[in-house]
Design a protein around this motif. Structure first.
Motif, PDB file in Angstrom:
ATOM      1  N   VAL A 156       0.939  -1.100   0.077  1.00  0.00           N
ATOM      2  CA  VAL A 156      -0.082   0.008  -0.060  1.00  0.00           C
ATOM      3  C   VAL A 156       0.989   1.281  -0.028  1.00  0.00           C
ATOM      4  O   VAL A 156       0.897   2.079  -0.686  1.00  0.00           O
ATOM      5  N   ASP A 157       1.729   1.279   0.894  1.00  0.00           N
ATOM      6  CA  ASP A 157       2.744   2.540   0.984  1.00  0.00           C
ATOM      7  C   ASP A 157       4.113   2.024   1.653  1.00  0.00           C
ATOM      8  O   ASP A 157       4.181   2.032   2.755  1.00  0.00           O
ATOM      9  N   ALA A 158       5.274   1.964   0.422  1.00  0.00           N
ATOM     10  CA  ALA A 158       6.375   1.364   0.891  1.00  0.00           C
ATOM     11  C   ALA A 158       6.991   2.410   2.158  1.00  0.00           C
ATOM     12  O   ALA A 158       7.690   1.722   2.785  1.00  0.00           O
ATOM     13  N   SER A 159       6.844   3.803   1.997  1.00  0.00           N
ATOM     14  CA  SER A 159       7.702   4.359   2.847  1.00  0.00           C
ATOM     15  C   SER A 159       7.286   4.277   4.141  1.00  0.00           C
ATOM     16  O   SER A 159       7.761   4.188   5.157  1.00  0.00           O
ATOM     17  N   ARG A 160       5.751   4.243   4.338  1.00  0.00           N
ATOM     18  CA  ARG A 160       5.319   4.022   5.743  1.00  0.00           C
ATOM     19  C   ARG A 160       5.576   2.470   6.230  1.00  0.00           C
ATOM     20  O   ARG A 160       6.027   2.115   7.462  1.00  0.00           O
ATOM     21  N   ALA A 161       5.799   1.691   5.302  1.00  0.00           N
ATOM     22  CA  ALA A 161       6.021   0.101   5.598  1.00  0.00           C
ATOM     23  C   ALA A 161       7.623   0.303   6.129  1.00  0.00           C
ATOM     24  O   ALA A 161       7.981  -0.742   7.184  1.00  0.00           O
ATOM     25  N   ARG A 162       8.526   1.011   5.523  1.00  0.00           N
ATOM     26  CA  ARG A 162       9.958   1.242   6.110  1.00  0.00           C
ATOM     27  C   ARG A 162       9.908   1.674   7.490  1.00  0.00           C
ATOM     28  O   ARG A 162      10.582   0.875   8.250  1.00  0.00           O
ATOM     29  N   ASP A 163       9.183   2.593   7.707  1.00  0.00           N
ATOM     30  CA  ASP A 163       9.134   3.509   9.194  1.00  0.00           C
ATOM     31  C   ASP A 163       8.634   2.243  10.115  1.00  0.00           C
ATOM     32  O   ASP A 163       9.037   1.995  11.165  1.00  0.00           O
ATOM     33  N   ALA A 164       7.446   1.412   9.810  1.00  0.00           N
ATOM     34  CA  ALA A 164       6.995   0.492  10.626  1.00  0.00           C
ATOM     35  C   ALA A 164       7.838  -0.541  10.654  1.00  0.00           C
ATOM     36  O   ALA A 164       8.043  -1.268  11.908  1.00  0.00           O
ATOM     37  N   LEU A 165       8.517  -1.210  10.015  1.00  0.00           N
ATOM     38  CA  LEU A 165       9.455  -2.338   9.631  1.00  0.00           C
ATOM     39  C   LEU A 165      10.794  -1.818  10.749  1.00  0.00           C
ATOM     40  O   LEU A 165      11.156  -2.770  11.637  1.00  0.00           O
ATOM     41  N   ARG A 166      11.176  -0.694  10.521  1.00  0.00           N
ATOM     42  CA  ARG A 166      12.390  -0.211  11.180  1.00  0.00           C
ATOM     43  C   ARG A 166      11.862  -0.343  13.006  1.00  0.00           C
ATOM     44  O   ARG A 166      12.813  -0.602  13.720  1.00  0.00           O
ATOM     45  N   GLN A 167      10.742   0.117  13.177  1.00  0.00           N
ATOM     46  CA  GLN A 167      10.415   0.331  14.436  1.00  0.00           C
ATOM     47  C   GLN A 167      10.245  -1.166  15.088  1.00  0.00           C
ATOM     48  O   GLN A 167      10.514  -1.411  16.314  1.00  0.00           O
ATOM     49  N   HIS A 168       9.764  -2.100  14.289  1.00  0.00           N
ATOM     50  CA  HIS A 168       9.460  -3.518  14.734  1.00  0.00           C
ATOM     51  C   HIS A 168      10.910  -4.000  15.074  1.00  0.00           C
ATOM     52  O   HIS A 168      11.175  -4.735  15.803  1.00  0.00           O
ATOM     53  N   ALA A 194      13.550  -2.606  15.998  1.00  0.00           N
ATOM     54  CA  ALA A 194      14.122  -1.809  17.079  1.00  0.00           C
ATOM     55  C   ALA A 194      13.421  -2.575  18.381  1.00  0.00           C
ATOM     56  O   ALA A 194      14.492  -2.842  19.376  1.00  0.00           O
ATOM     57  N   LEU A 195      12.381  -2.957  18.224  1.00  0.00           N
ATOM     58  CA  LEU A 195      11.575  -3.563  19.549  1.00  0.00           C
ATOM     59  C   LEU A 195      12.137  -5.192  19.607  1.00  0.00           C
ATOM     60  O   LEU A 195      12.014  -5.728  20.651  1.00  0.00           O
ATOM     61  N   TYR A 196      12.209  -5.772  18.270  1.00  0.00           N
ATOM     62  CA  TYR A 196      12.294  -6.831  18.204  1.00  0.00           C
ATOM     63  C   TYR A 196      13.612  -7.455  17.406  1.00  0.00           C
ATOM     64  O   TYR A 196      13.352  -7.968  16.249  1.00  0.00           O
ATOM     65  N   PRO A 197      14.688  -7.319  18.055  1.00  0.00           N
ATOM     66  CA  PRO A 197      15.848  -7.546  17.067  1.00  0.00           C
ATOM     67  C   PRO A 197      15.881  -8.969  16.423  1.00  0.00           C
ATOM     68  O   PRO A 197      16.530  -8.986  15.344  1.00  0.00           O
ATOM     69  N   GLU A 198      15.297  -9.876  17.109  1.00  0.00           N
ATOM     70  CA  GLU A 198      15.520 -11.232  16.533  1.00  0.00           C
ATOM     71  C   GLU A 198      14.397 -11.403  15.130  1.00  0.00           C
ATOM     72  O   GLU A 198      14.214 -12.464  14.540  1.00  0.00           O
ATOM     73  N   LEU A 199      13.778 -10.357  15.028  1.00  0.00           N
ATOM     74  CA  LEU A 199      12.540 -10.282  14.099  1.00  0.00           C
ATOM     75  C   LEU A 199      11.218 -10.798  14.540  1.00  0.00           C
ATOM     76  O   LEU A 199      10.241 -10.482  14.722  1.00  0.00           O
ATOM     77  N   ALA A 200      11.292 -12.203  14.419  1.00  0.00           N
ATOM     78  CA  ALA A 200      10.314 -13.078  14.624  1.00  0.00           C
ATOM     79  C   ALA A 200      10.795 -14.615  14.582  1.00  0.00           C
ATOM     80  O   ALA A 200      11.823 -14.996  13.880  1.00  0.00           O
ATOM     81  N   PRO A 201       9.833 -15.407  15.326  1.00  0.00           N
ATOM     82  CA  PRO A 201      10.249 -17.010  15.090  1.00  0.00           C
ATOM     83  C   PRO A 201      10.140 -17.324  13.546  1.00  0.00           C
ATOM     84  O   PRO A 201       9.280 -16.764  12.760  1.00  0.00           O
ATOM     85  N   GLU A 202      10.689 -18.434  13.235  1.00  0.00           N
ATOM     86  CA  GLU A 202      10.510 -19.106  11.834  1.00  0.00           C
ATOM     87  C   GLU A 202       9.143 -19.473  11.440  1.00  0.00           C
ATOM     88  O   GLU A 202       8.673 -20.163  12.648  1.00  0.00           O
ATOM     89  N   PRO A 203       8.582 -19.619  10.435  1.00  0.00           N
ATOM     90  CA  PRO A 203       9.016 -19.137   9.059  1.00  0.00           C
ATOM     91  C   PRO A 203       8.998 -17.472   8.925  1.00  0.00           C
ATOM     92  O   PRO A 203       9.298 -17.044   8.249  1.00  0.00           O
TER      93      PRO A 203
END
Length: 404
Positions: free
Chosen positions: A361-373, A375-384
């Motif tokens: 929908v909006d790549a710019s907003r997605a970049r900001d949201a992913l950076r925030q994620h 920062a809060l969750y350095p391991e990103l997420a469990p696999e997959p």
């Protein structure tokens, strides 16, 4: 020994005297029970047992037992069996799921010999023909509702009833719609869906209200078949069963009326939920766009009027994305994420999908949201989900290692 007949006669006269009075204090019942206990072989015992059984409104099971104990040689045997069949039918119709099979089989065992007897006498007696028709209709109603249906017993009842109708011994005008309905049930029990649907089409002309029940019956059968084949994953089988669910559901949902009111009923919501899942199956297996759009609209109605359940939100998001409604999908996914416990496995899954949709929908907003994620969750997420977020980071030109 010599006084026994005198005592029996005295009890009998006392019972007759109480016949003229309401049994408010239970004395007549007590006298009857005493007579049966002390003089079980008396010539009046069978008739008295039958009458006592019919007075036991609070214990129909015991009444049936007493009536079935009447010996074949007793003059009241036929009447006792008929009364037992009547009570057993009521018990079968009102049975709970736990005892339905037992009660149905008991009724059928009592009723079938009575039907055969009355059928033999039907050509000589209009009363016997009427009794046979009633018994056949009751047998059909019980046999076809069993799980699984007793099709052989239903077939015998149809044979008896049809032969009397053909011979002009029974006029079926008053129960024409019921008979067509039973034929449709029988066809479904034999997996002859096309024949069942022809009967229900005929029923629309005869009795529209009963035809509406037919739609529910076809719905239950369609649902049963779809749920049976769905785990197999065989596309053709699943698509055929799912397509039938969608077709039947369209009629049912149209008949529901205003969704804002209809979906407050759990039964209606259950129909729409299953229909939406079946429509999604049609999309996955056949890429059927009309089923996809129908299912998405049903999920949207469920979310709006029956509560935004996790299943409804997930289903809507999948189909909305498939038809290019990314903004609608994003709105629903936000609601899904908001209802989950942060850091849980379900939350990571939902959050990953949310970020993927946001990137569409909006790549710019997605970049900001992913950076925030990150920062809060350095391991990103469990696999997959961790790998999917790393792929999304590369797509958005983000280096997760550089964010700390």
């Amino acid at each position: 020994e010599d006084g026994a007949p005198t005592m029996a006669d005295a009890l009998w006269m006392a019972i007759l005297a109480y016949d003229r009075l309401p049994d408010t204090d239970g004395r007549k019942a007590a006298l009857t029970d005493r007579f049966l206990a002390e003089f079980p072989d008396h010539e009046r015992a069978s008739a008295l047992a039958m009458r006592r059984a019919l007075q036991r409104d609070d214990d129909p099971e015991r009444s049936i037992e007493v009536l079935l104990e009447v010996a074949p040689s007793d003059p009241s045997y036929d009447g006792a069996r008929r009364q037992a069949a009547r009570l057993a039918y009521q018990q079968a119709v009102n049975a709970t799921s736990s005892n339905a099979g037992v009660r149905a089989r008991r009724f059928l065992a009592i009723a079938e010999p009575l039907l055969a007897s009355d059928r033999r006498a039907a050509s000589e007696s209009s009363e016997a023909a009427e009794r046979a028709a009633t018994q056949a209709r009751r047998i059909l109603g019980v046999a076809l509702r069993m799980d699984p249906p007793e099709t052989s017993r239903a077939a015998r009842a149809f044979d008896a009833l049809d032969s009397m109708i053909d011979a002009g011994l029974v006029d079926a005008t008053s129960f024409e719609g019921e008979l067509v309905f039973r034929r449709a049930e029988y066809a479904l029990a034999l997996d002859d869906v096309e024949q069942a649907e022809r009967y229900f089409d005929e029923l629309q002309r005869i009795d529209p209200a009963l035809a509406a029940q037919g739609d529910r019956l076809i719905w239950r059968d369609a649902l049963r078949v779809w749920r049976r084949v769905r785990p197999s994953g065989a596309d053709e089988s699943v698509a055929g069963a799912a397509g039938r669910v969608v077709r039947v559901a369209e009629r049912l949902i149209e008949a529901m009326g205003d969704p804002a009111y209809a979906l407050t009923d759990d039964a209606n919501a259950s129909v729409m939920r299953a229909a939406a899942q079946a429509g999604a199956d049609m999309w996955r297996t056949q890429r059927d766009a009309s089923s996809r759009d129908l299912a998405a609209s049903w999920y949207a109605l469920l979310i709006e009027h029956a509560g935004a359940s996790q299943d409804s939100l997930v289903g809507f998001v999948e189909l909305a994305r498939a038809r290019g409604d990314n903004q609608g999908a994003l709105d629903a996914q936000r609601r899904l994420v908001a209802g989950l416990e942060p850091g849980s496995r379900d939350w990571y899954r939902a959050r990953t999908v949310q970020l993927e949709i946001l990137a569409d929908v909006d790549a710019s907003r997605a970049r900001d949201a992913l950076r925030q994620h990150i920062a809060l969750y350095p391991e990103l997420a469990p696999e997959p989900w961790g790998e999917r977020l790393r792929q999304l980071a590369r797509r958005l030109s983000i280096d997760p290692e550089s964010i700390g």
